[in-house]
Structures are given as C-alpha cells and as structure tokens.
Design a protein around this motif. Structure first.
Motif, mmCIF file in Angstrom:
data_model
loop_
_atom_site.group_PDB
_atom_site.id
_atom_site.type_symbol
_atom_site.label_atom_id
_atom_site.label_comp_id
_atom_site.label_asym_id
_atom_site.label_seq_id
_atom_site.Cartn_x
_atom_site.Cartn_y
_atom_site.Cartn_z
ATOM 1 N N LEU A 86 -6.214 4.648 -0.927
ATOM 2 C CA LEU A 86 -4.891 4.062 -1.220
ATOM 3 C C LEU A 86 -4.416 3.109 -0.115
ATOM 4 O O LEU A 86 -4.842 3.167 0.986
ATOM 5 C CB LEU A 86 -3.882 5.177 -1.438
ATOM 6 N N TYR A 138 1.478 6.793 -6.755
ATOM 7 C CA TYR A 138 0.380 7.705 -7.099
ATOM 8 C C TYR A 138 0.841 9.163 -6.938
ATOM 9 O O TYR A 138 0.643 9.987 -7.832
ATOM 10 C CB TYR A 138 -0.840 7.424 -6.207
ATOM 11 N N ARG A 149 -8.391 10.975 -2.896
ATOM 12 C CA ARG A 149 -7.980 9.599 -3.202
ATOM 13 C C ARG A 149 -7.264 8.911 -2.047
ATOM 14 O O ARG A 149 -7.160 7.688 -1.998
ATOM 15 C CB ARG A 149 -7.001 9.597 -4.408
ATOM 16 N N TRP A 150 -6.739 9.731 -1.142
ATOM 17 C CA TRP A 150 -5.835 9.199 -0.118
ATOM 18 C C TRP A 150 -6.461 8.055 0.671
ATOM 19 O O TRP A 150 -5.822 7.044 0.949
ATOM 20 C CB TRP A 150 -5.406 10.331 0.820
ATOM 21 N N ALA A 199 0.843 4.144 -2.830
ATOM 22 C CA ALA A 199 0.587 5.550 -2.477
ATOM 23 C C ALA A 199 1.714 6.439 -2.987
ATOM 24 O O ALA A 199 1.480 7.515 -3.543
ATOM 25 C CB ALA A 199 0.446 5.679 -0.964
ATOM 26 N N ARG A 236 0.838 -1.204 0.000
ATOM 27 C CA ARG A 236 0.000 0.000 0.000
ATOM 28 C C ARG A 236 0.872 1.253 0.000
ATOM 29 O O ARG A 236 0.571 2.233 -0.680
ATOM 30 C CB ARG A 236 -0.910 0.021 1.236
#
Ligand code: SF4
Ligand code: SF4
Length: 213
Positions: free
Chosen positions: A213, A179, A209-210, A176, A172
């Motif tokens: 993620l 991204y 979006r956080w 992140a 993850r």
C-alpha cells in the motif's frame, strides 16, 4: 493516570467499584461524548449481524468518522446524544452495544502487548457505585478470547498509524485508510460464521497487503 484513576490496575478477575446500578435514571455517558466512543470491527459485527442494523443505516445515521494519528476510525455519532438512546434515556441496542459502552467507567491501560483495566474516577456520574468483578461489568462472552482480540486490534492500529506516518505521501495514506476501512468495517461479515475467525483472516490479509500500500 493519577488524576483520572484510583491508581490501580485491574485484571478481569479483580474486584472493582464500577457498578452503576444498571445506569437507572442516568444516560450521561451516552450524551455529548464527541468522537470519543470509538468502534472496533466486533462492534460493527454486533450491531449489524446480531442487532440487525443495516450497514448503510449504521454508517449514515448512527456512526461518524474521525482521524486519529492519521488513521480514519468510526465513532458513535453524538449530535447531542447517541442515536441509539431512546426518549426514556435507555439504550435501544443494549445487548449489542459497543465494547466501549460495556467498559465505561473502566478504561484500558495498554502495556507489553496486552492491557489491564483502570477505573476512571471522574467520569461516571453515579455516586455509591457497587463493587464486583471486572469481568461481570464487561458482560462479554468468552472474555479471554475477546481480550486477546482487543489487544491484537489495538497493536495492529498502532502499527498502521506508524506505517501511515512513514508514508508521507497523501495519496498512499488515503489508499491505505480506504483499504482498512473497507476491509474491517464496510465489507459485511458473514452472519453464519463467528466473528473472530473472520477478523483474523482479515487481519492476516491486511498485514500481508500493508507492504504493497
Ligand atoms: S450504544 Fe447504547 S450505551 Fe452506547 S452510547 Fe449509544 S445509547 Fe449509550
Ligand atoms: S455516567 Fe455512569 S451511571 Fe450514568 S450512564 Fe454512564 S455509566 Fe451509567
């Protein structure tokens, strides 16, 4: 702070002894700086859109990446010296140079959602520096807007670092990071639009979006 500064904090309107005579004959802070010259999204916009350095060339030849508290960030590559330094020790991208190059030998002290400036007393090799307003040394148009952007980016990065630490899961955290790198640095900005509008669109999207993620 006491060891590295003159003990004062400055605003853009304050006078400070930071003038180094246009660095004539010196390029010390363009050499051997490791990964300390960290870039933000505006720096990439300036070099790519205004300085016309292609993104591929920029990231393969002039920049490198490092990890800061779990977050991957770009910095000026310093094999020995910055790749933009010419044989005469002058910056080839001076009008488009990154914010941290404009700032030196000042630094930023962040507090209460904003920041003030401090003078790094041991860094600049030039003796007898001249006095002038901080805003003059920064050489940055629309300084109030720029300062707000710098603070927003800084506090967003702090939140992102906290979020990545909390993830615990390597997969993850990697997703992140990829991204954020893609969203803020590797996806080209539109040269027909000013930077700040595009940045805040991306920031809003990244905050939304956080959670996913
Ligand atoms: S971009 Fe220019 S001012 Fe900044 S480190 Fe490189 S040569 Fe020096
Ligand atoms: S050390 Fe000071 S004088 Fe030398 S290049 Fe850096 S800012 Fe300019």
């Amino acid at each position: 702070m006491e060891d590295i500064s003159d003990g004062k904090l400055y605003t853009a309107e304050d006078m400070v002894r930071a003038g180094c005579g246009d660095c004539a004959g010196c390029s010390a802070c363009c050499r051997g700086m490791g990964d300390s010259l960290v870039l933000d999204p505006l720096d990439v916009y300036r070099l790519n859109i205004e300085g016309k350095v292609g993104l591929n060339e920029l990231f393969s030849r002039y920049l490198d990446f490092h990890v800061e508290d779990g977050l991957i960030l770009p910095h000026m590559k310093m094999t020995e010296a910055c790749g933009f330094l010419d044989e005469n020790g002058r910056c080839q991208v001076h009008p488009f140079r990154p914010g941290i190059c404009r700032l030196f030998p000042l630094g930023r002290f962040y507090e209460n959602g904003g920041f003030r400036y401090f003078l790094q007393v041991n860094e600049c090799k030039k003796k007898n520096r001249s006095k002038g307003k901080v805003k003059h040394f920064l050489d940055t148009p629309d300084l109030p807007r720029y300062e707000k952007y710098v603070a927003d980016w800084h506090y967003f990065l702090l939140d992102a670092q906290k979020g990545i630490r909390a993830m615990g899961d390597q997969g993850r955290a990697k997703a992140a990071n990829l991204y954020l790198l893609n969203r803020f640095f590797l996806t080209p900005y539109d040269g027909n639009r000013e930077f700040y509008g595009q940045f805040y669109e991306r920031l809003e999207e990244a905050r939304a979006r956080w959670e996913e993620l």
